[in-house]
Design an enzyme around this catalytic site. Structure first.
Site, mmCIF file in Angstrom:
data_model
loop_
_atom_site.group_PDB
_atom_site.id
_atom_site.type_symbol
_atom_site.label_atom_id
_atom_site.label_comp_id
_atom_site.label_asym_id
_atom_site.label_seq_id
_atom_site.Cartn_x
_atom_site.Cartn_y
_atom_site.Cartn_z
ATOM 1 C CB THR A 150 13.949 13.019 -26.488
ATOM 2 O OG1 THR A 150 13.645 14.121 -25.518
ATOM 3 C CG2 THR A 150 14.633 11.821 -25.808
ATOM 4 C CB SER A 202 13.887 22.052 -22.871
ATOM 5 O OG SER A 202 12.911 21.043 -22.821
ATOM 6 C CE LYS A 222 19.730 13.693 -20.202
ATOM 7 N NZ LYS A 222 18.092 12.989 -19.919
ATOM 8 C CD GLN A 269 17.695 16.637 -17.071
ATOM 9 O OE1 GLN A 269 17.141 15.788 -16.783
ATOM 10 N NE2 GLN A 269 17.778 17.133 -18.587
ATOM 11 C CG ASN A 275 7.448 12.827 -26.987
ATOM 12 O OD1 ASN A 275 8.736 13.018 -27.161
ATOM 13 N ND2 ASN A 275 6.497 13.497 -27.572
ATOM 14 N N GLY A 279 8.338 18.443 -19.188
ATOM 15 C CA GLY A 279 7.744 17.020 -18.971
ATOM 16 C C GLY A 279 8.490 15.998 -18.985
ATOM 17 C CG ASP A 280 10.580 12.166 -16.961
ATOM 18 O OD1 ASP A 280 10.264 11.417 -16.425
ATOM 19 O OD2 ASP A 280 11.571 12.381 -17.823
ATOM 20 C CE LYS A 285 13.495 13.725 -14.946
ATOM 21 N NZ LYS A 285 13.750 13.979 -16.183
ATOM 22 C CE LYS A 326 14.275 23.121 -19.375
ATOM 23 N NZ LYS A 326 13.357 22.396 -19.032
#
Length: 451
Positions: free
Chosen positions: A196, A377, A101, A98, A230, A152-153, A113, A77
């Site tokens: 976020t 997410s 996290k 990630q 964002n 998304g990123d 990622k 993820k």
């Protein structure tokens, strides 16, 4: 383990290693040491060619990547980043971060990622859609709701996610939760765009309450924020909602500094949202640059004056050691990273030294403070699996609970395995690294994921 040409990954790896090696963890649990050389190597690295057609009919070529780092806790993820700076070092650093996290959220998600060196700036919507579809035509073979769930990123907006989701649906002939951050009509979740930014603010409120034993939280605090995407937008709006004074935002062209004591206002954020939807810069609005001070080529940290809180929400290594010193001199006492690895190694050293001496900033690393995005997410994945949609208040409540849990995990791990500073503030930096590492290592141990 770490190649010399991968500086970002090297930094992320050393942060984890220093936290676990310098703590009492391996004295208490020596069996977990065997995980270190294994967890630092991705399970799989995918690199592929993406060919697409621009509006003039020319064939264009970019490179696509997906780093599937660790699946001990669940499907890979992590987001997809479209930016000319994208390379394997950056994606390995992001994927490595990630892992831990996602572990801190308590949800069943591994770490990964991906992205491309494609630059959405200056491209038409049609070109972005064609590229996104071409990217998915290469990636779709390697992802799925039980395997790898991208999101998304930077450079990958809701528009891009929707284009990729539509292409996946056509290619697979199935309607599944293979991407998160989707449109609400196609399986998206309430609060996902805000998650976020909101989560960073929820986290820093716990920091303030822990440090000062005050229930006032962020009310009345002066906040410096970097970025204008964002994360920065919704962090700013949540700060304003809770009564804080937002003193800055920024983008790649410079920093916007509030000129009035009241700080930036919600209408500024809404204007910036309009600009970013059109892929424009802050300097494209005379309304903003005439009303507030814009400093070209600068980051806000040395220009905002006195502040209580800093929220780096732009990109990696956006706070230098010198800027960290300047923030402390300006009165800043709390730093929560909305970006991944927002503080350089030198800045981390400055913040951690000041915390230990009882005279400076308390730093919350991105893997803890900005985990709200991937947490929601994960909640979107759960809703997709149930073919259901949860209300805004339910998702926001779960987000707040998860951020509270991450803060508690971080303080508990630091208190158990590390030395406290002179003001008894545990290291959130080490605590988050330790708590995330322990959960992943125990999962790897349970399924013998080192053989």
């Amino acid at each position: 383990m770490v190649a010399p040409h991968e500086p970002e990954f090297d930094q992320a790896y050393k942060e984890i290693i220093s936290s676990v090696e310098d703590s009492k963890l391996f004295n208490a649990h020596p069996e977990l040491r065997r995980v270190l050389p294994i967890i630092s190597i991705p399970e799989r690295v995918l690199q592929f060619r993406v060919t697409w057609e621009d509006d003039q009919g020319n064939c264009r070529v970019n490179t696509g990547y997906r780093v599937q780092f660790n699946s001990a806790l669940g499907p890979y993820k992590g987001g997809l980043r479209f930016h000319p700076s994208v390379n394997l070092s950056i994606l390995k650093f992001l994927g490595f971060e990630q892992i831990f996290k996602n572990a801190l959220t308590g949800l069943p998600m591994g770490g990964g990622k991906g992205g491309s060196d494609f630059d959405p700036k200056g491209k038409s919507d049609s070109e972005i859609r064609r590229f996104s579809q071409a990217f998915m035509r290469q990636l779709f073979r390697y992802i799925g709701p039980q395997t790898d769930v991208p999101a998304g990123d930077i450079g990958v907006t809701g528009f891009v996610v929707n284009a990729m989701f539509g292409e996946y649906k056509r290619l697979r002939d199935e309607y599944s939760g293979v991407l998160t951050g989707k449109h609400m009509l196609t399986g998206g979740s309430n609060v996902r765009p805000e998650a976020t930014g909101f989560g960073v603010v929820y986290y820093v409120c716990h920091m303030i309450q822990y440090a000062s034993k005050s229930t006032k939280g962020i009310t009345g605090k002066r906040v410096a924020i970097s970025g204008s995407g964002n994360v920065a937008q919704y962090a700013a709006l949540k700060c304003m909602e809770l009564g804080a004074v937002v003193k800055s935002l920024s983008d790649s062209k410079g920093a916007l500094i509030a000129t009035s004591p009241e700080g930036l206002t919600p209408d500024v954020i809404y204007k910036i949202q309009e600009l970013k939807e059109k892929r424009l810069a802050i300097t494209d609005s005379l309304e903003l640059t005439n009303k507030h001070k814009f400093i070209a080529g600068a980051r806000p940290w040395t220009h905002v004056g006195e502040v209580d809180i800093a929220l780096p929400c732009a990109t990696q290594n956006e706070v230098s050691g010198e800027e960290a010193e300047a923030l402390i001199k300006a009165g800043c006492r709390f730093v929560a990273e909305g970006s991944n690895m927002g503080s350089s190694a030198e800045a981390v050293e400055v913040f951690e030294k000041s915390r230990a001496n009882g005279k400076g900033c308390w730093l919350a690393p991105g893997k803890a403070a900005n985990a709200g995005g991937v947490a929601v997410s994960g909640l979107e994945m759960a809703q997709n699996a149930q073919f259901s949609t949860w209300s805004h208040s339910e998702v926001d409540g779960r987000l707040a609970d998860i951020m509270n849990s991450i803060f508690t995990q971080s303080t508990d791990a630091a208190s158990k395995y590390c030395e406290s500073g002179s003001n008894n503030l545990p290291s959130l930096f080490d605590g988050a690294n330790l708590a995330g590492f322990i959960r992943v290592a125990r999962a790897m141990e349970a399924i013998a994921d080192w053989w």
